[in-house]
Scaffold this motif. Structure first.
Motif, PDB file in Angstrom:
ATOM      1  N   ARG A  55       0.824  -1.207   0.000  1.00 50.93           N
ATOM      2  CA  ARG A  55       0.000   0.000   0.000  1.00 50.93           C
ATOM      3  C   ARG A  55       0.861   1.262   0.000  1.00 50.93           C
ATOM      4  O   ARG A  55       0.498   2.262  -0.617  1.00 50.93           O
ATOM      5  N   SER A 105      -7.836   4.872  -1.582  1.00 47.95           N
ATOM      6  CA  SER A 105      -6.880   4.212  -2.483  1.00 47.95           C
ATOM      7  C   SER A 105      -7.243   2.762  -2.766  1.00 47.95           C
ATOM      8  O   SER A 105      -6.781   2.201  -3.749  1.00 47.95           O
ATOM      9  N   THR A 106      -8.087   2.160  -1.933  1.00 48.93           N
ATOM     10  CA  THR A 106      -8.490   0.764  -2.174  1.00 48.93           C
ATOM     11  C   THR A 106      -9.919   0.668  -2.704  1.00 48.93           C
ATOM     12  O   THR A 106     -10.496  -0.405  -2.745  1.00 48.93           O
TER      13      THR A 106
END
Length: 140
Positions: A130, A137-138
């Motif tokens: 990550r 962001s996911t």
């Protein structure tokens, strides 16, 4: 293990679980209060706690109250060394006035273990997949 609770008023209600397997104890108000929109208040519970060393308390909103009303309980942290009155911070989500009656279930108290760790300053952190990707962001 015990959670020691002191009533600070004769009308204070002790926290309780509706069912033995529930994570949180229901916490009750010890005052009647009207909350205006854009107002944050601290609602009296009339109780003080002695949380065992190595643990802390979290005050969280009750899911049914959050879903069915404009009242929002703001999460609070209770340290094991604190012996003052437990108060529940709350606000109203909509442009309205919300009435909280005395003796109402207002929040959940969850007692959790508190891991001890040492703060260490370093020049570099380990790498992960990550990395520094943050909010969203996911996926959303």
């Amino acid at each position: 293990m015990q959670l020691k609770i002191k009533r600070l008023t004769q009308t204070a209600k002790l926290p309780e679980r509706a069912f033995p397997t529930e994570a949180g104890l229901d916490v009750f108000t010890d005052e009647e209060i009207m909350i205006e929109s854009n107002q944050t208040v601290a609602i009296s519970t009339g109780i003080a706690l002695e949380i065992p060393d190595g643990y802390y308390g979290r005050l969280k909103g009750r899911s049914g109250l959050t879903l069915k009303s404009p009242l929002r309980v703001l999460e609070g942290t209770i340290d094991s060394s604190y012996r003052g009155e437990v108060k529940v911070m709350a606000e109203v989500k909509k442009d309205c006035t919300y009435h909280v009656p005395k003796g109402a279930k207002i929040a959940q108290l969850i007692i959790q273990p508190l891991p001890y760790f040492e703060v260490v300053e370093v020049d570099e952190l380990s790498q992960t997949d990550r990395g520094e990707n943050g909010f969203g962001s996911t996926g959303v």
